[in-house]
Design a protein around this motif. Structure first.
Motif, PDB file in Angstrom:
ATOM      1  N   ALA A  20       0.914  -1.451   0.044  1.00  0.00           N
ATOM      2  CA  ALA A  20      -0.248  -0.086  -0.034  1.00  0.00           C
ATOM      3  C   ALA A  20       0.660   1.061  -0.238  1.00  0.00           C
ATOM      4  CB  ALA A  20      -0.535  -0.093   0.680  1.00  0.00           C
ATOM      5  N   LEU A  21       2.260   1.212   0.608  1.00  0.00           N
ATOM      6  CA  LEU A  21       2.761   2.121   0.936  1.00  0.00           C
ATOM      7  C   LEU A  21       3.859   2.375  -0.869  1.00  0.00           C
ATOM      8  CD1 LEU A  21       4.124   4.582   3.067  1.00  0.00           C
ATOM      9  CD2 LEU A  21       6.500   2.812   2.830  1.00  0.00           C
ATOM     10  N   ILE A  23       2.502   1.816  -3.893  1.00  0.00           N
ATOM     11  CA  ILE A  23       1.303   2.539  -4.596  1.00  0.00           C
ATOM     12  C   ILE A  23       0.992   4.125  -4.246  1.00  0.00           C
ATOM     13  CG2 ILE A  23      -1.277   2.311  -5.108  1.00  0.00           C
ATOM     14  CD1 ILE A  23      -1.527  -0.973  -3.969  1.00  0.00           C
ATOM     15  N   ASP A  24       0.846   4.391  -2.833  1.00  0.00           N
ATOM     16  CA  ASP A  24       0.881   5.539  -2.810  1.00  0.00           C
ATOM     17  C   ASP A  24       2.087   6.403  -2.806  1.00  0.00           C
ATOM     18  OD1 ASP A  24      -1.960   5.186  -1.924  1.00  0.00           O
ATOM     19  OD2 ASP A  24      -0.594   5.177   0.169  1.00  0.00           O
ATOM     20  N   GLY A  25       3.465   5.944  -3.092  1.00  0.00           N
ATOM     21  CA  GLY A  25       4.190   6.128  -3.515  1.00  0.00           C
ATOM     22  C   GLY A  25       4.420   6.676  -4.611  1.00  0.00           C
ATOM     23  N   ILE A  26       4.353   5.552  -5.598  1.00  0.00           N
ATOM     24  CA  ILE A  26       4.312   5.818  -7.189  1.00  0.00           C
ATOM     25  C   ILE A  26       3.179   6.859  -7.030  1.00  0.00           C
ATOM     26  CG2 ILE A  26       4.109   4.506  -9.880  1.00  0.00           C
ATOM     27  CD1 ILE A  26       5.279   2.565  -7.709  1.00  0.00           C
ATOM     28  N   ALA A  27       1.613   7.129  -6.566  1.00  0.00           N
ATOM     29  CA  ALA A  27       0.734   7.627  -7.253  1.00  0.00           C
ATOM     30  C   ALA A  27       1.110   9.138  -7.122  1.00  0.00           C
ATOM     31  CB  ALA A  27      -0.698   7.100  -6.410  1.00  0.00           C
ATOM     32  N   VAL A  28       2.304   9.272  -6.263  1.00  0.00           N
ATOM     33  CA  VAL A  28       2.527  10.297  -5.570  1.00  0.00           C
ATOM     34  C   VAL A  28       3.236  11.280  -6.627  1.00  0.00           C
ATOM     35  CG1 VAL A  28       3.404  12.332  -4.272  1.00  0.00           C
ATOM     36  CG2 VAL A  28       1.573  10.755  -3.755  1.00  0.00           C
ATOM     37  N   LEU A  53      -2.171  13.869  -0.523  1.00  0.00           N
ATOM     38  CA  LEU A  53      -2.738  12.223  -0.639  1.00  0.00           C
ATOM     39  C   LEU A  53      -3.097  11.422   0.923  1.00  0.00           C
ATOM     40  CD1 LEU A  53      -3.990   9.206  -2.822  1.00  0.00           C
ATOM     41  CD2 LEU A  53      -1.429   9.128  -2.073  1.00  0.00           C
ATOM     42  N   ARG A  54      -2.566  11.689   1.783  1.00  0.00           N
ATOM     43  CA  ARG A  54      -2.570  10.521   3.090  1.00  0.00           C
ATOM     44  C   ARG A  54      -2.870  11.600   4.521  1.00  0.00           C
ATOM     45  NH1 ARG A  54       0.204   6.001   2.499  1.00  0.00           N
ATOM     46  NH2 ARG A  54       0.736   5.777   4.656  1.00  0.00           N
ATOM     47  N   VAL A  55      -3.293  13.196   4.405  1.00  0.00           N
ATOM     48  CA  VAL A  55      -4.011  13.187   5.133  1.00  0.00           C
ATOM     49  C   VAL A  55      -5.692  13.595   4.669  1.00  0.00           C
ATOM     50  CG1 VAL A  55      -3.923  15.527   7.112  1.00  0.00           C
ATOM     51  CG2 VAL A  55      -1.662  13.854   6.386  1.00  0.00           C
ATOM     52  N   PRO A  56      -5.940  14.926   4.036  1.00  0.00           N
ATOM     53  CA  PRO A  56      -7.258  14.948   3.840  1.00  0.00           C
ATOM     54  C   PRO A  56      -8.124  13.313   2.863  1.00  0.00           C
ATOM     55  CG  PRO A  56      -5.834  16.909   3.092  1.00  0.00           C
ATOM     56  CD  PRO A  56      -5.234  15.654   3.590  1.00  0.00           C
ATOM     57  N   ILE A  57      -7.622  13.275   2.389  1.00  0.00           N
ATOM     58  CA  ILE A  57      -8.023  12.089   1.535  1.00  0.00           C
ATOM     59  C   ILE A  57      -8.597  10.783   2.296  1.00  0.00           C
ATOM     60  CG2 ILE A  57      -7.317  10.640  -0.171  1.00  0.00           C
ATOM     61  CD1 ILE A  57      -6.877  12.939  -2.301  1.00  0.00           C
ATOM     62  N   GLN A  64      -9.015   5.707   4.288  1.00  0.00           N
ATOM     63  CA  GLN A  64      -8.972   4.783   3.247  1.00  0.00           C
ATOM     64  C   GLN A  64      -7.722   5.828   2.611  1.00  0.00           C
ATOM     65  OE1 GLN A  64     -11.954   2.265   1.662  1.00  0.00           O
ATOM     66  NE2 GLN A  64     -10.985   0.777   2.728  1.00  0.00           N
ATOM     67  N   SER A  65      -6.110   5.487   1.418  1.00  0.00           N
ATOM     68  CA  SER A  65      -6.158   6.193   0.950  1.00  0.00           C
ATOM     69  C   SER A  65      -5.590   5.868  -0.296  1.00  0.00           C
ATOM     70  CB  SER A  65      -4.047   5.937   1.320  1.00  0.00           C
ATOM     71  OG  SER A  65      -4.042   5.258   1.016  1.00  0.00           O
ATOM     72  N   LEU A  66      -5.479   6.102  -1.581  1.00  0.00           N
ATOM     73  CA  LEU A  66      -5.495   4.983  -2.544  1.00  0.00           C
ATOM     74  C   LEU A  66      -4.602   3.957  -2.205  1.00  0.00           C
ATOM     75  CD1 LEU A  66      -6.126   4.920  -5.443  1.00  0.00           C
ATOM     76  CD2 LEU A  66      -3.867   5.481  -6.129  1.00  0.00           C
ATOM     77  N   GLY A  67      -3.818   3.514  -1.590  1.00  0.00           N
ATOM     78  CA  GLY A  67      -2.716   2.423  -1.548  1.00  0.00           C
ATOM     79  C   GLY A  67      -3.544   1.432  -0.164  1.00  0.00           C
ATOM     80  N   ARG A  68      -4.513   1.807   0.527  1.00  0.00           N
ATOM     81  CA  ARG A  68      -5.014   1.041   1.474  1.00  0.00           C
ATOM     82  C   ARG A  68      -6.011   0.953   1.070  1.00  0.00           C
ATOM     83  NH1 ARG A  68      -3.316   5.445   4.995  1.00  0.00           N
ATOM     84  NH2 ARG A  68      -1.221   5.282   6.013  1.00  0.00           N
TER      85      ARG A  68
END
Length: 128
Positions: A20-21, A23-28, A53-57, A64-68
């Motif tokens: 999940a980390l 996925i979020d890293g690549i998405a950013v 991506l990781r706080v308001p979303i 849940q973020s994108l990866g989660r």
């Protein structure tokens, strides 16, 4: 005799957390790579996009973020059985964002271009 302990939430395996980390890293990283013109601007874009991506979303999407979301995980504060507050998320993501930020920093356009230029200028037997 009942226990006063609060039942613990199920924990997700380390492999799924790492995925999940990633996925979020690549998405950013991809938008920051495309929007940034040099290393400093790319880093600023990465930090801003990471925090967005990781706080308001995460607050808006019930933990849940994108990866989660892709791996069906949620963040939960075990003490209060709820989603962590903004301050807790900011502290957490400031530390967690440095790992993908530093590891993906190596793959910037400047670095890729420099490696290609060195490869083109090198003699066939030279090591890069």
């Amino acid at each position: 005799m009942s226990s006063d302990l609060v039942p613990l939430l199920p924990k997700v395996s380390v492999g799924r957390r790492a995925a999940a980390l990633c996925i979020d890293g690549i998405a950013v990283w991809l938008p920051s790579l495309l929007l940034g013109t040099n290393a400093i601007v790319q880093t600023i874009f990465f930090v801003l996009l990471w925090l967005i991506l990781r706080v308001p979303i995460v607050r808006k999407n019930q933990g849940q973020s994108l990866g989660r979301w892709a791996l069906d995980m949620k963040i939960a504060d075990t003490r209060f059985q709820r989603i962590p507050g903004v301050q807790e998320l900011c502290k957490r993501e400031a530390l967690l964002g440095s790992v993908p930020g530093l590891s993906l920093r190596r793959y910037s356009w400047d670095h890729i271009y420099q490696r290609r230029r060195l490869a083109a200028d090198a003699a066939p037997g030279d090591r890069l």
